[in-house]
Scaffold this motif. Structure first.
Motif, PDB file in Angstrom:
ATOM      1  N   HIS A 113      88.069  11.937  32.401  1.00 28.50           N
ATOM      2  CA  HIS A 113      88.188  13.127  33.234  1.00 28.50           C
ATOM      3  C   HIS A 113      88.895  12.854  34.554  1.00 28.50           C
ATOM      4  N   LEU A 114      89.094  11.593  34.885  1.00 23.27           N
ATOM      5  CA  LEU A 114      89.765  11.246  36.135  1.00 23.27           C
ATOM      6  C   LEU A 114      91.219  11.713  36.049  1.00 23.27           C
ATOM      7  N   GLN A 115      91.623  12.509  37.025  1.00 22.70           N
ATOM      8  CA  GLN A 115      92.979  13.043  37.028  1.00 22.70           C
ATOM      9  C   GLN A 115      93.902  12.127  37.832  1.00 22.70           C
TER      10      GLN A 115
ATOM     11  N   ARG B  18      95.074  21.346  42.501  1.00 21.71           N
ATOM     12  CA  ARG B  18      95.120  21.832  41.116  1.00 21.71           C
ATOM     13  C   ARG B  18      94.581  20.785  40.146  1.00 21.71           C
ATOM     14  N   ALA B  19      94.818  19.514  40.433  1.00 21.91           N
ATOM     15  CA  ALA B  19      94.296  18.447  39.574  1.00 21.91           C
ATOM     16  C   ALA B  19      92.774  18.417  39.600  1.00 21.91           C
ATOM     17  N   LEU B  20      92.194  18.541  40.782  1.00 18.26           N
ATOM     18  CA  LEU B  20      90.731  18.543  40.902  1.00 18.26           C
ATOM     19  C   LEU B  20      90.122  19.786  40.263  1.00 18.26           C
ATOM     20  N   GLU B  21      90.808  20.917  40.400  1.00 18.61           N
ATOM     21  CA  GLU B  21      90.328  22.145  39.767  1.00 18.61           C
ATOM     22  C   GLU B  21      90.388  22.021  38.252  1.00 18.61           C
ATOM     23  N   PHE B  22      91.451  21.402  37.745  1.00 14.93           N
ATOM     24  CA  PHE B  22      91.583  21.180  36.309  1.00 14.93           C
ATOM     25  C   PHE B  22      90.456  20.279  35.808  1.00 14.93           C
ATOM     26  N   ARG B  23      90.124  19.247  36.571  1.00 12.05           N
ATOM     27  CA  ARG B  23      89.030  18.356  36.196  1.00 12.05           C
ATOM     28  C   ARG B  23      87.713  19.128  36.135  1.00 12.05           C
ATOM     29  N   ARG B  24      87.489  19.974  37.131  1.00 12.64           N
ATOM     30  CA  ARG B  24      86.243  20.752  37.157  1.00 12.64           C
ATOM     31  C   ARG B  24      86.141  21.662  35.938  1.00 12.64           C
ATOM     32  N   LEU B  25      87.245  22.310  35.565  1.00 14.22           N
ATOM     33  CA  LEU B  25      87.242  23.194  34.403  1.00 14.22           C
ATOM     34  C   LEU B  25      86.985  22.420  33.115  1.00 14.22           C
ATOM     35  N   LEU B  26      87.574  21.231  33.018  1.00 12.70           N
ATOM     36  CA  LEU B  26      87.346  20.399  31.835  1.00 12.70           C
ATOM     37  C   LEU B  26      85.862  20.078  31.672  1.00 12.70           C
TER      38      LEU B  26
ATOM     39  N   ASP C  76      83.275  21.649  33.075  1.00 11.68           N
ATOM     40  CA  ASP C  76      82.513  22.875  32.828  1.00 11.68           C
ATOM     41  C   ASP C  76      82.597  23.279  31.357  1.00 11.68           C
ATOM     42  N   ASN C  77      83.787  23.204  30.794  1.00  6.44           N
ATOM     43  CA  ASN C  77      83.953  23.556  29.377  1.00  6.44           C
ATOM     44  C   ASN C  77      83.173  22.601  28.487  1.00  6.44           C
ATOM     45  N   GLN C  78      83.183  21.326  28.838  1.00  4.39           N
ATOM     46  CA  GLN C  78      82.442  20.347  28.055  1.00  4.39           C
ATOM     47  C   GLN C  78      80.941  20.630  28.124  1.00  4.39           C
ATOM     48  N   ARG C  79      80.476  20.976  29.313  1.00  7.01           N
ATOM     49  CA  ARG C  79      79.047  21.286  29.469  1.00  7.01           C
ATOM     50  C   ARG C  79      78.668  22.528  28.669  1.00  7.01           C
TER      51      ARG C  79
ATOM     52  N   ARG D  22      76.118  23.714  21.572  1.00  7.32           N
ATOM     53  CA  ARG D  22      75.732  22.845  20.460  1.00  7.32           C
ATOM     54  C   ARG D  22      74.219  22.673  20.420  1.00  7.32           C
ATOM     55  N   ARG D  23      73.632  22.473  21.613  1.00  2.00           N
ATOM     56  CA  ARG D  23      72.178  22.294  21.666  1.00  2.00           C
ATOM     57  C   ARG D  23      71.457  23.568  21.253  1.00  2.00           C
ATOM     58  N   ARG D  24      71.990  24.717  21.675  1.00  2.00           N
ATOM     59  CA  ARG D  24      71.380  25.983  21.256  1.00  2.00           C
ATOM     60  C   ARG D  24      71.457  26.142  19.743  1.00  2.00           C
ATOM     61  N   GLY D  25      72.611  25.757  19.182  1.00  2.00           N
ATOM     62  CA  GLY D  25      72.756  25.828  17.733  1.00  2.00           C
ATOM     63  C   GLY D  25      71.770  24.918  17.023  1.00  2.00           C
ATOM     64  N   ASP D  26      71.594  23.698  17.562  1.00  2.00           N
ATOM     65  CA  ASP D  26      70.635  22.766  16.971  1.00  2.00           C
ATOM     66  C   ASP D  26      69.212  23.316  17.075  1.00  2.00           C
TER      67      ASP D  26
END
Length: 213
Positions: free
Chosen positions: A73-75, A116-124, A126-129, A135-139
């Motif tokens: 995740h490091l930009q 923009r790089a730091l914002e992109f990292r944050r979005l990545l 957040d999407n992963q979380r 996935r946990r809800r599905g399980d």
């Protein structure tokens, strides 16, 4: 609270980039050669790496690979004074967020790209979380369904056990008006009805059918 590592062997430009990053209220470390930058990456946790390509020790592209291996995740923003198309393609293929040439048209170019790089990292992240939460809800839902099915199956077995030991005959009326014996006594009653000429149980069902119709 983002942390930035700036690596460049040009002391004047290194100081300029450091001051600009600090104006963004970011915590920053600096390195004047690739080997020192590699040590800092291994020892710390950074959100953004700004690196020159040509430095003593490890090159900026080697640092890019090391940084991505340390934290995907490091930009990384690659900065170079000897810009070539080949270097730019290499940097982007290795996962660099941006590629800047120096001297900058204006130092704000660096600030905008870093933001923009730091914002992109944050979005990545957040999407992963969110993906992990889904996935946990599905399980959890899958486990809940499995638990409910096990509970229904257990209740079904218990009910069948109760019906089996009842002294009264149990006959279950199906959706197609067919009769299914619910226990051994029910089988006896069904057999008696089939053997009887007047079929009292069947006559009762026929009477119910006529009322429904």
């Amino acid at each position: 609270e983002a942390t930035v590592l700036i690596a460049d062997d040009d002391e004047a430009l290194l100081g300029l980039m450091l001051r600009r990053v600090q104006r963004m209220n970011l915590q920053a470390d600096t390195a004047s050669d690739g080997n020192r930058a590699a040590e800092l990456i291994d020892a710390g946790s950074y959100h953004l790496l700004i690196t020159d390509i040509n430095m003593p020790g490890l090159s900026g592209l080697e640092l890019l690979e090391l940084a991505k291996a340390h934290d995907p995740h490091l930009q990384v923003i690659v900065v170079t004074g000897g810009a070539t198309l080949e270097n730019a393609i290499q940097a982007l293929n290795k996962g660099a967020f941006g590629y800047l040439t120096k001297p900058f048209d204006h130092i704000s170019v660096l600030e905008n790209t870093a933001y923009r790089a730091l914002e992109f990292r944050r979005l990545l992240i957040d999407n992963q979380r969110m993906a992990e939460i889904q996935r946990r809800r599905g399980d959890m839902l899958e486990q809940e369904v499995a638990d409910r099915l096990m509970q229904v199956s257990r209740l079904d077995r218990e009910m069948r056990e109760i019906l089996t030991h009842l002294p009264e005959g149990i006959l279950i009326l199906g959706g197609n008006r067919g009769l299914v014996p619910g226990n051994d006594a029910g089988k006896v009653w069904q057999a008696r009805d089939l053997a009887s000429s007047d079929r009292p149980i069947q006559a009762y069902l026929d009477a119910i059918r006529e009322i429904d119709e």
